[in-house]
Design a protein around this motif. Structure first.
Motif, PDB file in Angstrom:
ATOM      1  N   PRO A  11       0.833  -1.215   0.000  1.00 18.35           N
ATOM      2  CA  PRO A  11       0.000   0.000   0.000  1.00 18.35           C
ATOM      3  C   PRO A  11       0.868   1.266   0.000  1.00 18.35           C
ATOM      4  N   ASP A  12       0.284   2.380  -0.389  1.00 19.91           N
ATOM      5  CA  ASP A  12       0.978   3.677  -0.347  1.00 19.91           C
ATOM      6  C   ASP A  12       0.540   4.427   0.911  1.00 19.91           C
ATOM      7  N   PRO A  13       1.481   4.765   1.792  1.00 24.96           N
ATOM      8  CA  PRO A  13       1.076   5.406   3.059  1.00 24.96           C
ATOM      9  C   PRO A  13       0.810   6.909   2.920  1.00 24.96           C
ATOM     10  N   TRP A  14       0.123   7.309   1.849  1.00 27.84           N
ATOM     11  CA  TRP A  14      -0.222   8.735   1.726  1.00 27.84           C
ATOM     12  C   TRP A  14      -1.684   8.908   1.282  1.00 27.84           C
ATOM     13  N   HIS A  15      -2.536   8.001   1.806  1.00 26.87           N
ATOM     14  CA  HIS A  15      -3.964   8.074   1.472  1.00 26.87           C
ATOM     15  C   HIS A  15      -4.581   9.408   1.807  1.00 26.87           C
ATOM     16  N   THR A  16      -4.004  10.034   2.834  1.00 31.45           N
ATOM     17  CA  THR A  16      -4.558  11.313   3.293  1.00 31.45           C
ATOM     18  C   THR A  16      -4.638  12.348   2.167  1.00 31.45           C
ATOM     19  N   LEU A  17      -3.783  12.189   1.142  1.00 36.13           N
ATOM     20  CA  LEU A  17      -3.799  13.150   0.027  1.00 36.13           C
ATOM     21  C   LEU A  17      -5.079  13.052  -0.808  1.00 36.13           C
ATOM     22  N   SER A  18      -5.771  11.943  -0.681  1.00 29.68           N
ATOM     23  CA  SER A  18      -6.989  11.771  -1.486  1.00 29.68           C
ATOM     24  C   SER A  18      -8.065  12.792  -1.123  1.00 29.68           C
ATOM     25  N   GLN A  19      -7.929  13.435   0.042  1.00 32.59           N
ATOM     26  CA  GLN A  19      -8.903  14.475   0.403  1.00 32.59           C
ATOM     27  C   GLN A  19      -8.837  15.674  -0.549  1.00 32.59           C
ATOM     28  N   PHE A  20      -7.715  15.812  -1.286  1.00 33.06           N
ATOM     29  CA  PHE A  20      -7.529  17.003  -2.122  1.00 33.06           C
ATOM     30  C   PHE A  20      -7.916  16.820  -3.582  1.00 33.06           C
TER      31      PHE A  20
ATOM     32  N   LYS B 459       3.133  16.749   8.743  1.00 34.10           N
ATOM     33  CA  LYS B 459       2.449  17.980   9.126  1.00 34.10           C
ATOM     34  C   LYS B 459       0.976  17.909   8.709  1.00 34.10           C
ATOM     35  N   LEU B 460       0.776  17.380   7.521  1.00 38.17           N
ATOM     36  CA  LEU B 460      -0.579  17.238   6.995  1.00 38.17           C
ATOM     37  C   LEU B 460      -1.380  16.285   7.861  1.00 38.17           C
ATOM     38  N   ASN B 461      -0.749  15.144   8.225  1.00 40.32           N
ATOM     39  CA  ASN B 461      -1.434  14.169   9.074  1.00 40.32           C
ATOM     40  C   ASN B 461      -1.755  14.786  10.431  1.00 40.32           C
ATOM     41  N   GLY B 462      -0.801  15.554  10.970  1.00 38.10           N
ATOM     42  CA  GLY B 462      -1.011  16.221  12.249  1.00 38.10           C
ATOM     43  C   GLY B 462      -2.165  17.196  12.164  1.00 38.10           C
ATOM     44  N   TYR B 463      -2.180  17.946  11.065  1.00 40.17           N
ATOM     45  CA  TYR B 463      -3.237  18.926  10.848  1.00 40.17           C
ATOM     46  C   TYR B 463      -4.592  18.234  10.831  1.00 40.17           C
ATOM     47  N   CYS B 464      -4.627  17.082  10.131  1.00 39.01           N
ATOM     48  CA  CYS B 464      -5.895  16.351  10.031  1.00 39.01           C
ATOM     49  C   CYS B 464      -6.312  15.809  11.399  1.00 39.01           C
ATOM     50  N   ASP B 465      -5.318  15.265  12.155  1.00 44.47           N
ATOM     51  CA  ASP B 465      -5.627  14.704  13.466  1.00 44.47           C
ATOM     52  C   ASP B 465      -6.227  15.775  14.380  1.00 44.47           C
ATOM     53  N   GLU B 466      -5.562  16.950  14.361  1.00 41.00           N
ATOM     54  CA  GLU B 466      -6.030  18.038  15.231  1.00 41.00           C
ATOM     55  C   GLU B 466      -7.473  18.417  14.944  1.00 41.00           C
ATOM     56  N   HIS B 467      -7.830  18.310  13.659  1.00 41.82           N
ATOM     57  CA  HIS B 467      -9.162  18.759  13.268  1.00 41.82           C
ATOM     58  C   HIS B 467     -10.130  17.601  13.082  1.00 41.82           C
TER      59      HIS B 467
END
Lengths: 267, 468
Positions: A11-20, B459-467
């Motif tokens: 897996p790619d550990p940057w799924h969080t980018l999909s929010q954008f 930083k992005l993950n931290g930002y998301c966690d905080e919110h």
């Protein structure tokens, strides 16, 4: 796929980018290739888009929806008699068919400043989903400017340049064409708007048009598209042309006001 | 003059333009234009006649009149007779034999390039099979430079194409990072903006410039706005690496794009003046595609493949870093199915390379074409075997702004595995330094986020966690 995919894939550990973005990012990989799930996701979307190209637009339903808003419309077929011919002969989609010319003859005396054309294009879904709602915002604006408008022209198997023939028929200064854009995997219902000043068949070229594209639920909003279109109309009335030399000078307030930390790569 | 008696039929092809069109392998755009052969026999008859046409004939019989078309004038006035001399005695058919022979080495092909006209290379391509197109293109070598070296042997570059439906900067950046972490982006990081708006273009140019500078990436940026918009951006001092423009092979078609040679020249000079390339000054990026002239009703009676080759004459005048044939984008009215798209992509690569251009291919299709992923895999593989300069890298092969299917980051990695193709050397170094690629140019085996990008993502993950 009974095994959890993590066992057989990386897996790619940057799924969080999909929010954008709706883009297919962070898909992970099987070896260096797309995992089975991502691969089948793509095939599913392609199947939906392929099917969508060939679903005909419900013109009667569209006319009814416009009538409910208090607007008359005309349904005008082009010379592309069927979908297969339409796909292979764009020239025929730019020419009004005999039946359309008959219908237009009855309207020869109507005076017009602007014409509003709605063509199915390559996605009937786009027009069905977005044209009535967008016209509900646009038409009052055009009326408020005092423009004389003929009935809305609904074009079956139409290409962008069909607007030229219609604007010419009504001797209209402004031509607005709403058209279904070629469906994408993530947006089978994207609508485009083409604006032309002094559109005339055989005279206007693509360089004379301004395009506002990607109007759909995850793309440009109706309000953004409307603001751009009204700007282009006003500017073209001032400079008396449209096209590549008429720049879209609207600012996108939503983007301007983004906090700087939103651009995470530069934060 | 262009007459043949074959299989008890007599064909008289009125002129060279007509002969070229009739000799073209079948494609829907030529039928749409009404210039295609009406039968298989007529097509092959035309190919026989074309094979006997001396290459010199193309210097005296202009396919679009010299007086009315500035692309023709560019081709004729710019022709290098000295470079042409070694092959000036050949017919089109002999030229094919020569290209396939050992006499056509990388050196001799480079030497004759300025002596070739687009019509000559289009003509010979029409009597070549796919394996011929691959074999000869593979022998050509075209190297260009800006911040990296594009086009070296056994290398394949990629354009990172991080398009977003509303040009949202964070959305663009997300796709940029995804692509970089898959080893993509040495040809260019190039965005197609949603609308041709100076403000949006400027904002995207700044974003890409800042990312490239911050992370010291040996690549270049481009926002694919109209050349007049990019000129305005340059005038305002915006950081422009590459100037983009779609170009075509007739003056009329270029008119419909709102461009001409003088405008391209103005933009080229403006970009050169910025001196932003660290190791070279190839600063133009052009896109083309068969059918764009007909689409603008400006094909001048030519077949679409000959029109396309003429666009390369426009391109080579400005020494571009990259030329990209966006082969399947235009739709089924020009290239109907996978078979037509595949052949067109390989023809374009062959013609461009022979004329000395750094040819990439957007291996792509639309949802109203009779094509699918299997067809794209065939073109992708054949293009890479032919030594193609670069391909696109689009997340998951799905362009969510332009609504078509291109090639994915994974597709490039497939080619690196099966053909041993490496990225541009400067970019390769950067990827290995930051442990994105291992020494064998594969993605690092155990996946963790490289230290270079970890702070931004943390930083992005931290930002998301905080919110949350």
């Amino acid at each position: 796929m009974n095994t959890p995919e993590q066992v057989t894939t990386t897996p790619d550990p940057w799924h969080t980018l999909s929010q954008f973005t709706p883009a297919r990012i962070a898909l992970g990989r099987a070896g260096m290739s797309q995992p089975t799930r991502a691969s089948l996701d793509f095939q599913l979307a392609h199947a939906l888009a392929r099917d969508a190209v060939n679903i005909p637009l419900d013109f009667a339903g569209l006319a009814q929806a416009l009538a409910a808003q208090g607007h008359q419309s005309l349904t005008l077929p082009t010379q592309a008699d069927n979908q297969r011919l339409y796909l292979q002969r764009p020239d025929l989609g730019r020419l009004l068919g005999a039946a359309a010319q008959g219908i237009l003859q009855d309207t020869a005396t109507i005076k017009a400043d602007a014409v509003v054309v709605v063509a199915d294009g390559l996605s009937s879904k786009a027009i069905a989903h977005h044209a009535p709602a967008f016209l509900k915002l646009l038409l009052p604006e055009l009326c408020a400017k005092g423009y004389a408008l003929p009935p809305i022209c609904l074009v079956k198997h139409g290409r962008v340049a069909i607007g030229d023939a219609i604007a010419g028929h009504f001797a209209a200064r402004l031509c607005v064409v709403l058209i279904g854009e070629r469906p994408g995997l993530s947006s089978p219902d994207s609508m485009g708007i083409y604006f032309t000043y002094q559109a005339r068949a055989g005279v206007s070229t693509d360089a004379d048009r301004n395009c506002i594209s990607n109007i759909h639920d995850n793309g440009l909003s109706y309000a953004q598209a409307l603001a751009k279109l009204l700007y282009l109309i006003d500017e073209s009335e001032r400079v008396r042309f449209s096209g590549v030399n008429l720049k879209d000078g609207t600012t996108e307030a939503g983007l301007e006001n983004q906090p700087p930390e939103r651009c995470f790569l530069l934060g | 003059m262009y007459t043949i008696r074959t299989a008890s039929l007599c064909y008289d092809f009125k002129n060279l333009r007509n002969l070229m069109a009739k000799a073209s392998p079948p494609r829907s755009g030529d039928y749409l234009a009404g210039v295609a052969a009406v039968s298989h026999l007529e097509r092959v008859a035309a190919q026989w006649v074309l094979a006997d046409v001396p290459l010199k004939q193309f210097l005296t019989e202009a396919l679009v009149p010299y007086e009315q078309d500035e692309v023709t004038r560019l081709i004729i006035d710019g022709h290098d007779r000295v470079a042409f001399a070694p092959i000036s005695h050949l017919t089109v058919g002999d030229f094919r034999n020569w290209l396939l022979s050992e006499r056509a080495s990388t050196e001799s092909l480079t030497a004759i390039a300025p002596g070739l006209t687009p019509e000559m290379v289009a003509a010979v391509s029409k009597i070549m099979r796919i394996q011929d197109l691959i074999l000869v293109a593979k022998k050509c070598r075209v190297i260009t430079r800006f911040r990296g070296t594009i086009g070296l042997a056994n290398r394949l570059s990629t354009r990172l194409q991080p398009n977003h439906p509303t040009d949202n900067p964070a959305g663009v950046a997300a796709s940029v990072l995804d692509g970089l972490l898959y080893g993509c982006g040495d040809a260019v990081i190039g965005i197609n903006p949603v609308s041709d708006n100076l403000q949006a273009t400027t904002r995207l140019l700044h974003l890409l410039n800042d990312v490239i500078e911050r992370y010291q990436i040996p690549t270049q940026s481009c926002v694919l706005a109209h050349v007049t918009t990019t000129l305005q951006a340059m005038a305002q001092g915006t950081p422009v690496d590459l100037v983009f423009q779609s170009i075509a092979g007739t003056q009329k078609a270029n008119d419909s794009f709102g461009i001409n040679l003088a405008l391209l020249q103005e933009a080229h000079l403006a970009a050169l003046e910025l001196k932003r390339g660290s190791i070279g000054d190839n600063c133009m990026y052009f896109e083309t595609g068969q059918g764009s002239e007909l689409s603008a009703n400006a094909h001048e009676g030519l077949d679409q493949q000959t029109c396309e080759a003429r666009a390369y004459a426009v391109a080579r005048q400005f020494k571009p870093l990259l030329v990209n044939t966006v082969v399947g984008f235009i739709g089924p009215e020009y290239l109907y199915d996978g078979k037509q798209i595949i052949r067109a992509g390989l023809e374009d690569h062959f013609c461009g390379k022979l004329l000395g251009l750094p040819m990439g291919c957007d291996v792509c299709y639309t949802n109203h074409a009779e094509a699918d992923q299997d067809d794209m895999d065939m073109l992708l593989t054949q293009f890479a075997v032919a030594g193609g300069t670069f391909i696109m890298g689009v997340p998951g092969a799905d362009d969510v702004m332009l609504n078509y299917q291109s090639t994915s980051f994974h597709d490039a990695l497939y080619l690196r595995q099966v053909l041993g193709l490496r990225p541009a050397p400067e970019f390769e170094q950067w990827l290995q330094t930051h442990q994105i690629f291992d020494a064998a140019n594969q993605l690092a085996a155990q996946r963790s986020i490289p230290a270079l990008f970890k702070p931004a993502l943390d930083k992005l993950n931290g930002y998301c966690d905080e919110h949350a």
